[in-house]
Design a protein around this motif. Sequence first.
Motif, short mmCIF file in Angstrom:
data_model
loop_
_atom_site.label_atom_id
_atom_site.label_comp_id
_atom_site.label_asym_id
_atom_site.label_seq_id
_atom_site.Cartn_x
_atom_site.Cartn_y
_atom_site.Cartn_z
N GLU A 128 42.68 55.48 80.10
CA GLU A 128 42.94 56.43 79.02
C GLU A 128 41.68 56.64 78.19
N PRO A 129 41.34 57.89 77.89
CA PRO A 129 40.19 58.13 77.01
C PRO A 129 40.43 57.48 75.64
N GLY A 130 39.39 56.87 75.11
CA GLY A 130 39.48 56.26 73.78
C GLY A 130 40.01 54.84 73.77
N VAL A 131 40.41 54.32 74.91
CA VAL A 131 40.94 52.96 74.99
C VAL A 131 39.85 52.03 75.52
N ARG A 132 39.71 50.86 74.91
CA ARG A 132 38.74 49.85 75.36
C ARG A 132 39.48 48.86 76.25
N TYR A 133 38.86 48.52 77.38
CA TYR A 133 39.48 47.65 78.36
C TYR A 133 38.59 46.43 78.61
N PRO A 134 39.14 45.21 78.51
CA PRO A 134 38.37 44.04 78.93
C PRO A 134 38.21 44.08 80.46
N GLU A 135 37.20 43.41 80.95
CA GLU A 135 36.91 43.45 82.39
C GLU A 135 38.10 43.01 83.24
N ARG A 136 38.85 42.04 82.77
CA ARG A 136 40.02 41.56 83.51
C ARG A 136 41.05 42.68 83.70
N GLU A 137 41.25 43.50 82.69
CA GLU A 137 42.20 44.61 82.79
C GLU A 137 41.66 45.71 83.70
N VAL A 138 40.35 45.97 83.63
CA VAL A 138 39.73 46.94 84.53
C VAL A 138 39.94 46.48 85.97
N ASN A 139 39.71 45.20 86.23
CA ASN A 139 39.90 44.66 87.58
C ASN A 139 41.35 44.81 88.05
N ALA A 140 42.29 44.55 87.17
CA ALA A 140 43.71 44.66 87.54
C ALA A 140 44.06 46.12 87.87
N LEU A 141 43.58 47.05 87.09
CA LEU A 141 43.86 48.47 87.34
C LEU A 141 43.22 48.93 88.65
N LEU A 142 42.01 48.51 88.91
CA LEU A 142 41.32 48.91 90.14
C LEU A 142 41.88 48.20 91.37
N ALA A 143 42.38 46.98 91.21
CA ALA A 143 42.95 46.24 92.34
C ALA A 143 44.18 46.94 92.90
N ALA A 144 44.85 47.73 92.08
CA ALA A 144 46.00 48.50 92.57
C ALA A 144 45.55 49.56 93.58
N TRP A 145 44.27 49.92 93.55
CA TRP A 145 43.74 50.94 94.44
C TRP A 145 43.04 50.36 95.66
N HIS A 146 42.25 49.28 95.43
CA HIS A 146 41.42 48.74 96.52
C HIS A 146 41.01 47.31 96.15
N PRO A 147 40.89 46.41 97.13
CA PRO A 147 40.55 45.02 96.81
C PRO A 147 39.12 44.81 96.30
N ASP A 148 38.18 45.70 96.62
CA ASP A 148 36.79 45.51 96.19
C ASP A 148 36.61 46.12 94.79
#
Length: 178
Positions: A128-148
Amino acid sequence: MEAGTIVGLLADPARLKVVAALALDARTIEEVADATGLSLKDVALAARRLARAGLVHRDGHALALHAERFGEAARSAAAVAPPPERMSDDPAEDAVLRTFLRDGRLVSIPAQHGKRRVVLEHLVHVFEPGVRYPEREVNALLAAWHPDVAALRRYLVDEGLLTRYAGVYWRSGGYVDV
């Protein structure tokens, strides 16, 4: 024969084994029983049901699989299936997304820069624009798409779609629906 009927017939483990054995060149009830470990009675019952449905030809103890029925059913199902939902209004982008995304997952990260950019611009919408994400949350969101997730994270930052500072990420690029 409809694809759903075939799937229903093959949902039974004994019938599935009989079809597999026939596909691998078994020609008699005895050969199917030897190949599958099923009893002669179970093979005969499964073959009778498959013959009634038109998938198997039975002549005494001889059996033959009508393998062409599988292709016919698949073509028939494809002909009546609704067209897939477009992932982009741009036909070229839609083609790229269809190539690299299956069932909401990224099957591979495109090597070609232009195609990778199309995929990354699609993926960045999970942030979401304007939302700050810790790296752990970024990883969790991206893991739903691809393991790397490390590669995706790096590509998103390199392309200016995400910005990173002190382990915190935020969306900084891509278009935003308003």
